[in-house]
Write an enzyme that holds these catalytic residues in place. Structure first.
Site, PDB file in Angstrom:
ATOM      1  N   SER A 237      -8.361   0.224  -2.053  1.00 24.81           N
ATOM      2  CA  SER A 237      -7.841   1.579  -1.843  1.00 24.81           C
ATOM      3  C   SER A 237      -6.949   2.016  -2.978  1.00 24.81           C
ATOM      4  CB  SER A 237      -7.022   1.633  -0.545  1.00 24.81           C
ATOM      5  OG  SER A 237      -7.777   1.167   0.540  1.00 24.81           O
TER       6      SER A 237
ATOM      7  N   ASP B 221      -3.159   3.471  -3.424  1.00 29.66           N
ATOM      8  CA  ASP B 221      -1.909   3.657  -2.688  1.00 29.66           C
ATOM      9  C   ASP B 221      -1.180   4.875  -3.245  1.00 29.66           C
ATOM     10  OD1 ASP B 221      -2.560   1.365  -1.328  1.00 29.66           O
ATOM     11  OD2 ASP B 221      -0.899   0.154  -2.082  1.00 29.66           O
TER      12      ASP B 221
ATOM     13  N   ALA C 198      -8.446  -5.783  -2.007  1.00 27.16           N
ATOM     14  CA  ALA C 198      -8.257  -5.747  -3.459  1.00 27.16           C
ATOM     15  C   ALA C 198      -6.964  -6.459  -3.852  1.00 27.16           C
ATOM     16  CB  ALA C 198      -8.230  -4.298  -3.940  1.00 27.16           C
TER      17      ALA C 198
ATOM     18  N   GLY D 143       7.876 -13.171   7.460  1.00 31.36           N
ATOM     19  CA  GLY D 143       8.530 -12.566   6.293  1.00 31.36           C
ATOM     20  C   GLY D 143       9.477 -13.539   5.625  1.00 31.36           C
ATOM     21  N   LYS D 144      10.712 -13.085   5.438  1.00 28.60           N
ATOM     22  CA  LYS D 144      11.724 -13.883   4.766  1.00 28.60           C
ATOM     23  C   LYS D 144      11.933 -15.260   5.410  1.00 28.60           C
ATOM     24  CE  LYS D 144      14.804 -10.539   4.996  1.00 28.60           C
ATOM     25  NZ  LYS D 144      15.785  -9.495   4.818  1.00 28.60           N
ATOM     26  N   ALA D 145      11.678 -15.328   6.747  1.00 28.92           N
ATOM     27  CA  ALA D 145      11.947 -16.578   7.462  1.00 28.92           C
ATOM     28  C   ALA D 145      10.901 -17.647   7.158  1.00 28.92           C
ATOM     29  CB  ALA D 145      12.031 -16.318   8.955  1.00 28.92           C
TER      30      ALA D 145
ATOM     31  N   GLY E 178       2.398  -9.746   2.028  1.00 35.01           N
ATOM     32  CA  GLY E 178       1.477 -10.473   2.906  1.00 35.01           C
ATOM     33  C   GLY E 178       0.174 -10.804   2.183  1.00 35.01           C
ATOM     34  N   ASP E 179      -0.281  -9.878   1.359  1.00 35.53           N
ATOM     35  CA  ASP E 179      -1.531 -10.113   0.619  1.00 35.53           C
ATOM     36  C   ASP E 179      -1.355 -11.242  -0.394  1.00 35.53           C
ATOM     37  OD1 ASP E 179      -2.712  -8.050   2.024  1.00 35.53           O
ATOM     38  OD2 ASP E 179      -2.033  -6.544   0.579  1.00 35.53           O
TER      39      ASP E 179
ATOM     40  N   GLY F 175       5.208  -1.606  -6.154  1.00 33.64           N
ATOM     41  CA  GLY F 175       3.749  -1.563  -6.000  1.00 33.64           C
ATOM     42  C   GLY F 175       3.207  -2.831  -5.385  1.00 33.64           C
TER      43      GLY F 175
HETATM   44  O1  RIB Z   1      -1.033  -4.893   2.487  1.00 30.30           O
HETATM   45  C1  RIB Z   1      -0.620  -3.834   1.689  1.00 30.30           C
HETATM   46  C2  RIB Z   1      -1.678  -2.814   1.572  1.00 30.30           C
HETATM   47  O2  RIB Z   1      -1.911  -2.259   2.840  1.00 30.30           O
HETATM   48  C3  RIB Z   1      -1.342  -1.657   0.663  1.00 30.30           C
HETATM   49  O3  RIB Z   1      -1.713  -1.862  -0.675  1.00 30.30           O
HETATM   50  C4  RIB Z   1      -2.054  -0.488   1.300  1.00 30.30           C
HETATM   51  O4  RIB Z   1      -3.253  -0.227   0.663  1.00 30.30           O
HETATM   52  C5  RIB Z   1      -2.258  -0.919   2.739  1.00 30.30           C
HETATM   53  O5  RIB Z   1      -3.556  -0.824   3.127  1.00 30.30           O
HETATM   54 NA    NA Z   2       5.408  -5.692  -5.377  1.00 30.36          NA
END
Ligand code: RIB
Ligand code: NA
Length: 292
Positions: free
Chosen positions: A11, A13, A42, A212-214, A241-242, A277
């Protein structure tokens, strides 16, 4: 080099920073607006490539200028996008992000990502068969996640499912994937009648709950283990998370232990939040290893 196949969303953003998040019916003035590549699929592909994996993306973009920019970004990041096709008369996926008060809120419009169907993915079956690990998320149709979970089981290829954004999944899918990484909210949706403790126990060495932080929690067959994360000054947590999921997939595919893999993933994720970002701040291999 391990071979990672990512099946998921790509996507653009659209990110606004603001001091205040508007409530319903309210208008506020923002500070800045930026357009940066994103989408969970992505993002995970780019993160895995920076960490040194050979990465293949399976996805769809629109036939608009965002689509062209997304494809260019794959190229810049050494992600093979041969299997990312532009869909005619369709808009690319977009994520509308507000960064305010130290947190993000996101509205995702799937656009072309809805064209990542089982039929579309099937065309890349040979590629999937050669993967050391397949990574998938939930910004694509539900049937595709079901299909890929069956396919990977049949092909005997390990599959890591990042169940984000949250949606309920059949027990069959949960049972057939190799690893699954819900955050606490997603875990509540997935295991609705189970406490997180029982879910971790029932799926030992397979369910990793991220906090998260934990850090991250899992059950090793005997006891529950928390692998703590690292404290950093967060600029933008979008994409953390990604980065975590990609790093976890790379480390597990390389044969690292679960504990080591989670440490590696926590480290990579903590570095990713130090820049603006989703993909800004995603570290390379050397940066992660230097800080472990
Ligand atoms: O996990 C983060 C992503 O989730 C962002 O880049 C955004 O595209 C959302 O779908
Ligand atoms: Na970042």
């Amino acid at each position: 080099m391990v071979k990672i196949v990512v099946i998921g969303s790509s996507s653009m953003d659209l990110v606004v920073t603001s001091d205040q998040r508007p409530g319903a019916g309210e208008t506020v003035l923002g500070r800045s607006f930026k357009t940066v590549p994103g989408g969970k699929g992505a993002n995970q592909a780019v993160a895995a490539a920076r960490l040194g994996a050979e990465v293949y993306m399976i996805g769809c973009v629109g036939d608009d200028h965002y689509g062209a920019a997304i494809l260019e970004n794959f190229k810049q990041n050494a992600v093979d996008a041969t299997n990312v096709e532009p869909v005619t008369h369709t808009e690319s996926g977009t994520a509308h992000i507000i960064l305010a008060e130290g947190d993000n809120s996101i509205v995702v419009v799937k656009g072309a990502n809805d064209h990542v169907t089982p039929h579309y993915v099937k065309k890349s079956e040979l590629l999937i068969k050669q993967a050391n690990m397949v990574l998938i998320q939930q910004e694509i149709p539900e049937e595709t996640v079901e299909y890929v979970s069956e396919l990977c089981q049949e092909l005997d290829v390990p599959l890591l499912l990042n169940p984000a954004p949250a949606r309920p999944l059949s027990k069959k899918v949960i049972d057939s994937v190799s690893y699954i990484t819900p955050n606490e909210h997603e875990a509540a949706v997935l295991f609705d009648n189970l406490s997180t403790e029982s879910a971790l126990k029932q799926y030992s060495n397979k369910v990793f709950i991220t906090e998260g932080k934990a850090g991250a929690r899992y059950f090793d067959g005997e006891k529950e283990i928390t692998v703590p994360s690292y404290t950093v000054e967060a600029i933008d947590t979008t994409g953390a998370g990604d980065t975590f999921n990609a790093a976890l997939a790379v480390a597990l595919a390389e044969g690292k232990s679960i504990n080591e893999s989670l440490q590696f993933a926590n480290r990579a994720a903590s570095l990713s939040v130090t820049k603006f970002g989703a993909q800004g701040g995603m570290p390379n291999r050397t940066e992660v290893e230097a800080s472990l």
